[in-house]
Design a protein around this motif. Structure first.
Motif, PDB file in Angstrom:
ATOM      1  N   SER A 193       3.704 -13.861  10.214  1.00 43.10           N
ATOM      2  CA  SER A 193       5.127 -13.587   9.964  1.00 43.10           C
ATOM      3  C   SER A 193       5.306 -13.053   8.541  1.00 43.10           C
ATOM      4  CB  SER A 193       5.949 -14.871  10.095  1.00 43.10           C
ATOM      5  OG  SER A 193       5.766 -15.450  11.370  1.00 43.10           O
ATOM      6  N   GLU A 194       6.273 -12.179   8.374  1.00 42.35           N
ATOM      7  CA  GLU A 194       6.655 -11.731   7.031  1.00 42.35           C
ATOM      8  C   GLU A 194       7.546 -12.808   6.404  1.00 42.35           C
ATOM      9  OE1 GLU A 194       5.598  -9.013   5.463  1.00 42.35           O
ATOM     10  OE2 GLU A 194       4.384  -8.452   7.207  1.00 42.35           O
ATOM     11  N   LEU A 195       7.357 -13.054   5.102  1.00 43.10           N
ATOM     12  CA  LEU A 195       8.112 -14.120   4.431  1.00 43.10           C
ATOM     13  C   LEU A 195       9.249 -13.539   3.598  1.00 43.10           C
ATOM     14  CD1 LEU A 195       5.100 -16.272   3.140  1.00 43.10           C
ATOM     15  CD2 LEU A 195       6.208 -16.321   5.369  1.00 43.10           C
ATOM     16  N   PHE A 196      10.373 -14.216   3.629  1.00 39.28           N
ATOM     17  CA  PHE A 196      11.510 -13.836   2.774  1.00 39.28           C
ATOM     18  C   PHE A 196      12.113 -15.116   2.204  1.00 39.28           C
ATOM     19  CE2 PHE A 196      15.982 -12.950   1.889  1.00 39.28           C
ATOM     20  CZ  PHE A 196      15.923 -11.734   1.220  1.00 39.28           C
ATOM     21  N   VAL A 197      11.981 -15.271   0.876  1.00 37.99           N
ATOM     22  CA  VAL A 197      12.531 -16.455   0.213  1.00 37.99           C
ATOM     23  C   VAL A 197      13.691 -16.017  -0.667  1.00 37.99           C
ATOM     24  CG1 VAL A 197      12.056 -18.376  -1.375  1.00 37.99           C
ATOM     25  CG2 VAL A 197      10.280 -17.613   0.225  1.00 37.99           C
ATOM     26  N   ILE A 254      16.640  -8.690   6.536  1.00 44.35           N
ATOM     27  CA  ILE A 254      16.166  -7.730   7.554  1.00 44.35           C
ATOM     28  C   ILE A 254      15.781  -6.412   6.887  1.00 44.35           C
ATOM     29  CG2 ILE A 254      16.798  -6.429   9.635  1.00 44.35           C
ATOM     30  CD1 ILE A 254      18.567  -8.787  10.474  1.00 44.35           C
ATOM     31  N   LYS A 255      16.574  -6.019   5.895  1.00 46.38           N
ATOM     32  CA  LYS A 255      16.279  -4.795   5.137  1.00 46.38           C
ATOM     33  C   LYS A 255      14.899  -4.916   4.474  1.00 46.38           C
ATOM     34  CE  LYS A 255      17.507  -0.830   3.629  1.00 46.38           C
ATOM     35  NZ  LYS A 255      17.378   0.187   4.667  1.00 46.38           N
ATOM     36  N   SER A 256      14.665  -6.051   3.853  1.00 47.51           N
ATOM     37  CA  SER A 256      13.380  -6.288   3.200  1.00 47.51           C
ATOM     38  C   SER A 256      12.253  -6.247   4.241  1.00 47.51           C
ATOM     39  CB  SER A 256      13.416  -7.641   2.486  1.00 47.51           C
ATOM     40  OG  SER A 256      12.126  -8.019   2.088  1.00 47.51           O
ATOM     41  N   PHE A 257      12.470  -6.882   5.376  1.00 45.29           N
ATOM     42  CA  PHE A 257      11.492  -6.882   6.469  1.00 45.29           C
ATOM     43  C   PHE A 257      11.149  -5.450   6.884  1.00 45.29           C
ATOM     44  CE2 PHE A 257      10.812  -6.541  11.065  1.00 45.29           C
ATOM     45  CZ  PHE A 257       9.683  -7.325  11.229  1.00 45.29           C
ATOM     46  N   GLN A 258      12.183  -4.612   6.965  1.00 45.81           N
ATOM     47  CA  GLN A 258      11.954  -3.237   7.426  1.00 45.81           C
ATOM     48  C   GLN A 258      11.185  -2.391   6.408  1.00 45.81           C
ATOM     49  OE1 GLN A 258      15.696  -1.637   8.968  1.00 45.81           O
ATOM     50  NE2 GLN A 258      15.364  -2.751  10.887  1.00 45.81           N
ATOM     51  N   GLY A 259      11.132  -2.885   5.164  1.00 45.15           N
ATOM     52  CA  GLY A 259      10.369  -2.154   4.146  1.00 45.15           C
ATOM     53  C   GLY A 259       8.913  -2.588   4.085  1.00 45.15           C
ATOM     54  N   ARG A 260       8.524  -3.577   4.872  1.00 43.23           N
ATOM     55  CA  ARG A 260       7.156  -4.095   4.816  1.00 43.23           C
ATOM     56  C   ARG A 260       6.230  -3.266   5.701  1.00 43.23           C
ATOM     57  NH1 ARG A 260       7.980  -9.746   3.718  1.00 43.23           N
ATOM     58  NH2 ARG A 260       9.984  -9.868   2.604  1.00 43.23           N
TER      59      ARG A 260
END
Ligand code: IPE
Ligand code: IPE
Ligand code: MG
Length: 251
Positions: free
Chosen positions: A209-213, A230-236
């Motif tokens: 999983s991608e992590l976002f804290v 979600i924006k950050s996720f889409q940049g991964r």
């Protein structure tokens, strides 16, 4: 109310399943001079909004950490208050969730929960079982290690009954014995209130999983915060151990 229109998200890359560690209720309350339980009460309202906002973005499943297998170690009044609050919410929001197309399920050692809470959840499961817009999986009395222990016990039973052989144990079999094998692994794991740890959450399922804290405390978590995640996720660039160019193209 937000001023954003959220139109720059890529509809093709919305996380299907988001796991969330809803942390910081206690800090939210103590910073305002309120009792910790008031933080939990606000936390439950934040979850209600979170589920609907996630559904609006096109997310298909949420697993929300509501009470860990270690949270029993908190003062008895807080444990009692949390159990009461979870039961209240499971009853008070049932009609709303039904109307909004939310299917309610839980993860964790269900039979150790207070009987009245089990009864309420059973009613929720039953009355939302045909809903298909989004799944809300509430992790309550949940521990990632417990989940792996419980899967191991099932394997031991299968072997004892001659239904499995040690040689045939693989990741696919173990995955199928977790609490909700029908859910895809979480694409994104969000933790609020800044702590950089997983606290025994979904140890098996979050392998990639991608992590976002975020520093935001859970009761303050808004639609804008979810958009940012979600924006950050889409940049991964998700690599799953392979060599992948930054564009996301596999070598
Ligand atoms: C998370 O908030 C909710 C539960 C663990 C039930 P906390 O109660 O852990 O809040 P903090 O970490 O004390 O701020
Ligand atoms: C994780 O938060 C559990 C939930 C959010 C329900 P905790 O507050 O219990 O985690 P630690 O103790 O900070 O690791
Ligand atoms: Mg905490």
């Amino acid at each position: 109310m937000s001023r954003k229109s959220y139109t720059d998200l890529d509809p093709e890359r919305i996380p299907r399943h988001i796991a969330v560690i809803m942390d910081g209720n206690g800090r939210w309350a103590s910073r305002k001079g309120l009792p910790r339980l008031e933080g939990h009460r606000r936390g439950y309202k934040a979850l209600k909004n979170f589920v609907i906002n996630a559904a609006d973005f096109g997310v298909k499943a949420i697993t929300a950490y509501a009470f860990s297998s270690e949270n029993w170690k908190r003062p008895p009044e807080e444990v009692k208050g949390l159990m009461k609050l979870i039961r209240f919410a499971a009853k008070a929001e049932l009609n709303y969730m039904k109307k909004k197309g939310v299917r309610i399920i839980t993860s964790g050692r269900f039979h150790e929960l207070p009987k009245e809470l089990q009864d309420q959840f059973n009613q929720d499961f039953d009355e939302t079982k045909n809903n298909e817009r989004i799944i809300l999986n509430i992790a309550v009395n949940y521990g990632g290690r417990n989940e792996i222990v419980d899967a191991s016990k099932k394997i031991a039973e299968m072997i004892a009954e001659g239904k499995a052989k040690a040689d045939n144990i693989d990741e696919k079999l173990l995955s199928s014995l977790m609490y909700h094998p029908e859910l895809p692994d979480p694409d994104l794991l969000i933790r609020t209130a800044g702590e950089m740890r997983v606290s025994n959450f979904l140890l098996w399922e979050t392998a990639y999983s991608e992590l976002f804290v975020t520093e935001t405390l859970w009761p303050d978590f808004s639609k804008d915060d979810l958009y940012e995640a979600i924006k950050s996720f889409q940049g991964r660039t998700r690599k799953f151990g392979k060599v992948v160019e930054e564009s996301g193209k596999q070598k």
